[in-house]
Design a protein around this motif. Structure first.
Motif, PDB file in Angstrom:
ATOM      1  N   GLN A   1       0.822  -1.212   0.000  1.00  0.00           N
ATOM      2  CA  GLN A   1       0.000   0.000   0.000  1.00  0.00           C
ATOM      3  C   GLN A   1       0.855   1.261   0.000  1.00  0.00           C
TER       4      GLN A   1
ATOM      5  N   THR B   1      -5.049   1.193  -0.464  1.00  0.00           N
ATOM      6  CA  THR B   1      -6.354   0.619  -0.782  1.00  0.00           C
ATOM      7  C   THR B   1      -6.425  -0.837  -0.350  1.00  0.00           C
TER       8      THR B   1
ATOM      9  N   HIS C   1      -0.991   2.033  -3.811  1.00  0.00           N
ATOM     10  CA  HIS C   1      -2.129   2.847  -3.397  1.00  0.00           C
ATOM     11  C   HIS C   1      -2.583   2.372  -2.019  1.00  0.00           C
TER      12      HIS C   1
END
Length: 261
Positions: free
Chosen positions: A107, A113, A111
């Motif tokens: 992450q 996410t 990203h």
């Protein structure tokens, strides 16, 4: 008289044509028989070559990315994306700092996410290395089949097929581990009971470091279970199917030889 001879010639022509058709069919059947016989007698070599190519091609992806052949590497990732989730936190990385990375590390580099469809798009970078085109479970399962097949060949005349109950016993860990991971992921990546493995920590009185229980990094419980269960399942497949096919081929060849005597 001439019409009679003409009719006789037509009749012979039809018979000749039918004979030629029969001969062609027999030749075609003979050719197909030879092809099938060759494929059947060379099944092991064919399997080792083509299956080996299929199994080791995912390792080409990180190599191609390392060499700067990005389009070719991405093509390999794309092909194998139809056969694996390719989640980076459950994949091996080559040419980087570590063989595997935690979800938090992924992450931070990609990203922030938990969306699996977004996470699977991360293939790596020059610092972390590049992930193999399918997950650690796929590597342990499919690759172990190829290696056990290589080990089986010198022992093919003495090894007998394992019974079905042993096959299911060896295959069961893969089924249990895969199913529990699937159920756990329904709670969201990083939030399921197989992400924290709190049940295992309580069961073992927290005798191991937190990194062993939590996540999917190399050396964790989840990682070890995927590797071990994949190897056991690969071993079960080879030990059941390969001796079975080998014995079947021997019996079939013996029957074929008797029919020609």
């Amino acid at each position: 008289m001439f019409p009679l001879l003409y009719g006789f010639g037509i009749g012979n022509g039809k018979i000749l044509q039918k004979s030629l058709n029969v001969m062609r069919e027999l030749q075609t059947e003979s050719l197909l028989h030879k092809i099938v016989g060759t494929l059947f007698n060379r099944w092991y070599e064919i399997f080792i070559f083509f299956y080996g190519g299929w199994v080791f091609a995912p390792f080409l992806a990180p190599l191609l990315m390392k060499l700067g052949w990005n389009e070719a590497g991405k093509f390999v990732y794309w092909v194998y994306s139809f056969f694996c989730h390719q989640l980076p936190q459950r994949s091996f990385f080559l040419f980087g700092e570590k063989p595997m990375y935690s979800l938090v590390e992924i992450q931070s580099a990609w990203h922030n996410t938990f969306d699996p469809f977004l996470l699977r798009q991360f293939i790596g970078n020059s610092q972390m290395g590049w992930k193999v085109a399918w997950s650690d479970r796929m590597v342990s399962f499919y690759t172990s089949i190829w290696f056990f097949a290589i080990l089986w060949y010198p022992l093919r005349r003495i090894l007998k097929p394992i019974p079905w109950w042993m096959f299911f016993l060896l295959f069961m860990p893969l089924g249990i581990d895969g199913t529990t991971h699937l159920i756990s992921d329904f709670a969201g990546i990083g939030n399921g009971f197989r992400d924290s493995n709190e049940w295992l920590a309580n069961l073992t009185n927290r005798s191991f470091p937190l990194s062993f229980y939590s996540g999917d990094a190399f050396g964790s419980f989840n990682s070890l279970m995927r590797l071990t269960s994949g190897i056991l399942a690969g071993f079960a497949i080879v030990w059941l199917l390969f001796p079975t096919v080998f014995l079947f081929r021997i019996n079939l060849n013996q029957l074929s030889n008797l029919s020609h005597e």
